[in-house]
Design an enzyme around this catalytic site. Structure first.
Site, PDB file in Angstrom:
ATOM      1  N   ASP A   1     -13.926 -11.098  -4.249  1.00 39.93           N
ATOM      2  CA  ASP A   1     -13.449 -12.479  -3.808  1.00 39.93           C
ATOM      3  C   ASP A   1     -14.115 -12.778  -2.696  1.00 39.93           C
ATOM      4  O   ASP A   1     -15.278 -12.071  -2.412  1.00 39.93           O
ATOM      5  CB  ASP A   1     -11.887 -12.050  -3.281  1.00 39.93           C
ATOM      6  CG  ASP A   1     -11.562 -11.238  -2.015  1.00 39.93           C
ATOM      7  OD1 ASP A   1     -12.570 -10.710  -1.898  1.00 39.93           O
ATOM      8  OD2 ASP A   1     -10.544 -11.101  -1.649  1.00 39.93           O
TER       9      ASP A   1
ATOM     10  N   LEU B   1       5.329 -20.870  -0.227  1.00 40.94           N
ATOM     11  CA  LEU B   1       3.966 -19.822  -0.636  1.00 40.94           C
ATOM     12  C   LEU B   1       2.631 -20.827  -1.023  1.00 40.94           C
ATOM     13  O   LEU B   1       1.703 -20.747  -1.139  1.00 40.94           O
ATOM     14  CB  LEU B   1       3.924 -18.868  -1.505  1.00 40.94           C
ATOM     15  CG  LEU B   1       4.208 -17.423  -0.737  1.00 40.94           C
ATOM     16  CD1 LEU B   1       4.600 -16.097  -1.661  1.00 40.94           C
ATOM     17  CD2 LEU B   1       3.395 -16.962   0.345  1.00 40.94           C
TER      18      LEU B   1
ATOM     19  N   CYS C   1     -19.565  -6.903  14.931  1.00 38.55           N
ATOM     20  CA  CYS C   1     -20.609  -6.105  14.476  1.00 38.55           C
ATOM     21  C   CYS C   1     -20.611  -4.604  15.232  1.00 38.55           C
ATOM     22  O   CYS C   1     -20.846  -3.517  14.655  1.00 38.55           O
ATOM     23  CB  CYS C   1     -21.914  -6.580  14.372  1.00 38.55           C
ATOM     24  SG  CYS C   1     -22.300  -8.027  13.255  1.00 38.55           S
TER      25      CYS C   1
ATOM     26  N   CYS D   1     -26.501  -2.208   7.381  1.00 40.69           N
ATOM     27  CA  CYS D   1     -26.417  -3.663   7.026  1.00 40.69           C
ATOM     28  C   CYS D   1     -27.715  -4.415   7.684  1.00 40.69           C
ATOM     29  O   CYS D   1     -28.221  -4.472   8.607  1.00 40.69           O
ATOM     30  CB  CYS D   1     -25.057  -4.370   8.214  1.00 40.69           C
ATOM     31  SG  CYS D   1     -24.882  -6.097   8.051  1.00 40.69           S
TER      32      CYS D   1
ATOM     33  N   CYS E   1     -15.613  -7.764   9.303  1.00 43.30           N
ATOM     34  CA  CYS E   1     -16.918  -8.815   9.091  1.00 43.30           C
ATOM     35  C   CYS E   1     -16.109 -10.230   8.733  1.00 43.30           C
ATOM     36  O   CYS E   1     -16.324 -10.559   7.687  1.00 43.30           O
ATOM     37  CB  CYS E   1     -17.410  -8.063   7.777  1.00 43.30           C
ATOM     38  SG  CYS E   1     -18.856  -8.782   7.267  1.00 43.30           S
TER      39      CYS E   1
ATOM     40  N   TYR F   1       0.713 -23.294  -4.099  1.00 42.08           N
ATOM     41  CA  TYR F   1       0.043 -22.947  -5.448  1.00 42.08           C
ATOM     42  C   TYR F   1       1.037 -22.276  -6.488  1.00 42.08           C
ATOM     43  O   TYR F   1       0.905 -21.223  -6.887  1.00 42.08           O
ATOM     44  CB  TYR F   1      -1.136 -22.154  -5.027  1.00 42.08           C
ATOM     45  CG  TYR F   1      -2.196 -22.634  -4.020  1.00 42.08           C
ATOM     46  CD1 TYR F   1      -3.332 -23.241  -4.428  1.00 42.08           C
ATOM     47  CD2 TYR F   1      -2.016 -22.273  -2.731  1.00 42.08           C
ATOM     48  CE1 TYR F   1      -4.114 -23.907  -3.458  1.00 42.08           C
ATOM     49  CE2 TYR F   1      -2.839 -22.701  -1.887  1.00 42.08           C
ATOM     50  CZ  TYR F   1      -3.950 -23.597  -2.158  1.00 42.08           C
ATOM     51  OH  TYR F   1      -4.760 -24.100  -1.188  1.00 42.08           O
TER      52      TYR F   1
ATOM     53  N   ARG G   1       0.924  -1.102   0.103  1.00 43.95           N
ATOM     54  CA  ARG G   1       0.240  -0.145  -0.209  1.00 43.95           C
ATOM     55  C   ARG G   1       0.942   1.274   0.003  1.00 43.95           C
ATOM     56  O   ARG G   1       0.189   2.287   0.125  1.00 43.95           O
ATOM     57  CB  ARG G   1      -0.948  -0.026   1.118  1.00 43.95           C
ATOM     58  CG  ARG G   1      -1.988  -0.937   1.161  1.00 43.95           C
ATOM     59  CD  ARG G   1      -3.028  -1.021   2.309  1.00 43.95           C
ATOM     60  NE  ARG G   1      -4.221  -1.872   2.141  1.00 43.95           N
ATOM     61  CZ  ARG G   1      -4.868  -2.425   3.037  1.00 43.95           C
ATOM     62  NH1 ARG G   1      -4.615  -2.088   4.295  1.00 43.95           N
ATOM     63  NH2 ARG G   1      -5.871  -3.299   2.646  1.00 43.95           N
TER      64      ARG G   1
ATOM     65  N   GLN H   1      -5.353 -17.425  -1.691  1.00 45.78           N
ATOM     66  CA  GLN H   1      -4.950 -18.796  -0.860  1.00 45.78           C
ATOM     67  C   GLN H   1      -3.899 -18.511   0.113  1.00 45.78           C
ATOM     68  O   GLN H   1      -3.467 -19.487   0.414  1.00 45.78           O
ATOM     69  CB  GLN H   1      -4.694 -19.804  -1.850  1.00 45.78           C
ATOM     70  CG  GLN H   1      -5.770 -19.980  -2.807  1.00 45.78           C
ATOM     71  CD  GLN H   1      -5.533 -20.350  -3.940  1.00 45.78           C
ATOM     72  OE1 GLN H   1      -4.579 -19.425  -4.669  1.00 45.78           O
ATOM     73  NE2 GLN H   1      -6.219 -21.103  -4.809  1.00 45.78           N
ATOM     74  N   THR H   2      -3.538 -17.265   0.468  1.00 46.71           N
ATOM     75  CA  THR H   2      -2.419 -17.183   1.507  1.00 46.71           C
ATOM     76  C   THR H   2      -2.689 -16.021   2.368  1.00 46.71           C
ATOM     77  O   THR H   2      -3.276 -14.789   1.937  1.00 46.71           O
ATOM     78  CB  THR H   2      -1.199 -17.037   0.784  1.00 46.71           C
ATOM     79  OG1 THR H   2      -0.894 -17.959  -0.166  1.00 46.71           O
ATOM     80  CG2 THR H   2       0.133 -17.124   1.750  1.00 46.71           C
TER      81      THR H   2
ATOM     82  N   TYR I   1     -11.312 -11.256 -10.632  1.00 47.60           N
ATOM     83  CA  TYR I   1     -10.806 -10.433  -9.258  1.00 47.60           C
ATOM     84  C   TYR I   1      -9.662  -9.518  -9.394  1.00 47.60           C
ATOM     85  O   TYR I   1      -9.402  -8.540  -8.988  1.00 47.60           O
ATOM     86  CB  TYR I   1     -10.806 -11.469  -8.145  1.00 47.60           C
ATOM     87  CG  TYR I   1     -10.191 -10.799  -6.758  1.00 47.60           C
ATOM     88  CD1 TYR I   1     -10.907 -10.185  -6.105  1.00 47.60           C
ATOM     89  CD2 TYR I   1      -8.637 -11.062  -6.737  1.00 47.60           C
ATOM     90  CE1 TYR I   1     -10.347  -9.388  -5.202  1.00 47.60           C
ATOM     91  CE2 TYR I   1      -8.145 -10.569  -5.373  1.00 47.60           C
ATOM     92  CZ  TYR I   1      -9.098  -9.349  -4.815  1.00 47.60           C
ATOM     93  OH  TYR I   1      -8.705  -8.846  -3.401  1.00 47.60           O
TER      94      TYR I   1
ATOM     95  N   GLU J   1      -1.414  -9.119  -5.037  1.00 50.99           N
ATOM     96  CA  GLU J   1      -2.938  -9.760  -5.201  1.00 50.99           C
ATOM     97  C   GLU J   1      -2.659 -11.278  -5.511  1.00 50.99           C
ATOM     98  O   GLU J   1      -3.318 -12.164  -5.027  1.00 50.99           O
ATOM     99  CB  GLU J   1      -3.793  -9.141  -6.379  1.00 50.99           C
ATOM    100  CG  GLU J   1      -4.176  -7.664  -5.893  1.00 50.99           C
ATOM    101  CD  GLU J   1      -5.287  -7.758  -4.547  1.00 50.99           C
ATOM    102  OE1 GLU J   1      -5.615  -8.911  -4.309  1.00 50.99           O
ATOM    103  OE2 GLU J   1      -5.357  -6.739  -3.922  1.00 50.99           O
TER     104      GLU J   1
END
Length: 359
Positions: free
Chosen positions: A148, A90, A209, A218, A202, A92, A35, A52-53, A130, A47
């Protein structure tokens, strides 16, 4: 709130929802290395790694990977085994192979600039809807959905969507919802806000909440059903495979083999493995002699290793084999083994051997 086709009726106050979400993200976002800027290459790498990680696992890998391959061109020119080594652990591995293939295409066909349109970006290998949406919205600030599991969970609760998120076609409903909700002014923070909300507040079980910045919007919370959403049908049962894993040692060297070019863990290196369906334990010595052309002088059973993939579990009986002869296969001194990209399951075997040898 179910409607026909790929569309749901949205009854929340959309401008206020956007504002509440983006204001929260501006204040509360985690300080993550990808970021630091909106460089599309860095967004892309992050991304792909985050599929999956978990985030905590990805951070050191991301820092090391972008240090080793700081630009698209650096990754495009890198040796594939070096890239696999940087990805080691990692899992995959097709993710990073596809990434390198796509990056080479960007360097060749797009002047080393990540495309900023839906079609060109979506045609690159390994860039699904995605990833495409994430790059376009986060790096290029375009109002494209990036849906996702996190986003589907958040929106299934906000909008009370009762469609099964395990079904591929359900994604279209959520993509359409995001198109209606997304901020045109700040799509980058809007999409990241949804992802961050799913990661921090969430959550799948017991969502927080009371801390949620968009609790007022919501529908599931208002109806007391936030715990029962999203609806997700069960996956098929895991397949279990039983293997012998053979650590073959001869004259201070151990044997490695390379996995096939395609399929699970393609082109990674491992200690030789054989399925228990092919060989029984009583015939193991004969099998080793015939296959690897080595006379076995000592056989010893080590600790078994269990490794769970998304769809398969490997149960590995680990055997240490001392032999004499001219074995057929790649023989390496133990301290050179780590230079080869190995799956985590075989790294566990390696650490047993290193411990055993007092390394």
């Amino acid at each position: 709130m179910k409607n026909n086709h790929d569309h749901i009726a949205i009854t929340i106050n959309i401008p206020q929802f956007r504002k509440d979400l983006i204001d929260w993200f501006e204040k509360e976002q985690r300080n993550l290395p990808w970021r630091k800027n909106q460089d599309p290459y860095r967004v892309w790498v992050s991304e792909i790694m985050l599929q999956q990680t978990k985030v905590d696992t990805v951070i050191p890998y991301f820092n090391q990977f972008t240090k080793s391959f700081p630009t698209l061109s650096a990754l495009a020119e890198a040796d594939e085994q070096e890239v696999l080594k940087a990805w080691e652990g990692l899992g995959y591995y097709s993710r990073v192979r596809n990434l390198q293939t796509a990056v080479r295409e960007v360097v060749e066909n797009y002047d080393a600039k990540v495309p900023d349109d839906v079609e060109s970006l979506g045609n690159l290998k390994g860039v699904g809807p995605y990833t495409r949406g994430a790059i376009l919205s986060i790096a290029y600030n375009k109002p494209e959905p990036a849906v996702d599991g996190n986003v589907m969970r958040v929106l299934s609760r906000i909008l009370l969507i009762e469609e099964d998120i395990a079904k591929a076609k359900t994604r279209k409903i959520f993509e359409q919802a995001v198109r209606e909700l997304i901020s045109e002014e700040n799509p980058s923070y809007f999409n990241q806000g949804l992802m961050e909300l799913g990661a921090l507040i969430c959550t799948p079980r017991k969502p927080s909440c009371m801390l949620c910045p968009v609790q007022d919007h919501c529908t599931a919370f208002a109806n007391g059903v936030e715990q029962s959403l999203p609806i997700k049908s069960k996956k098929t049962k895991q397949k279990i495979e039983d293997h012998f894993t053979l650590v073959i040692e001869e004259a201070e060297k151990v044997m490695l083999e390379q996995r096939p070019d395609t399929g699970l863990l393609a082109q990674m290196w491992q200690f030789p493995m054989v399925s228990k369906k092919e060989v029984s334990e009583s015939l193991l010595q004969t099998y080793i002699k015939e296959k690897f052309e080595i006379d076995v002088i000592q056989l010893e059973k080590l600790k078994p290793v269990k490794h769970v993939f998304s769809h398969i579990t490997w149960n590995m009986d680990v055997w240490r084999i001392k032999g004499v002869g001219q074995p057929k296969g790649l023989m390496l001194p133990l301290d050179e083994v780590t230079q080869y990209p190995m799956p985590v399951s075989h790294q566990k075997v390696l650490s047993q051997i290193q411990e055993y040898n007092g390394n």
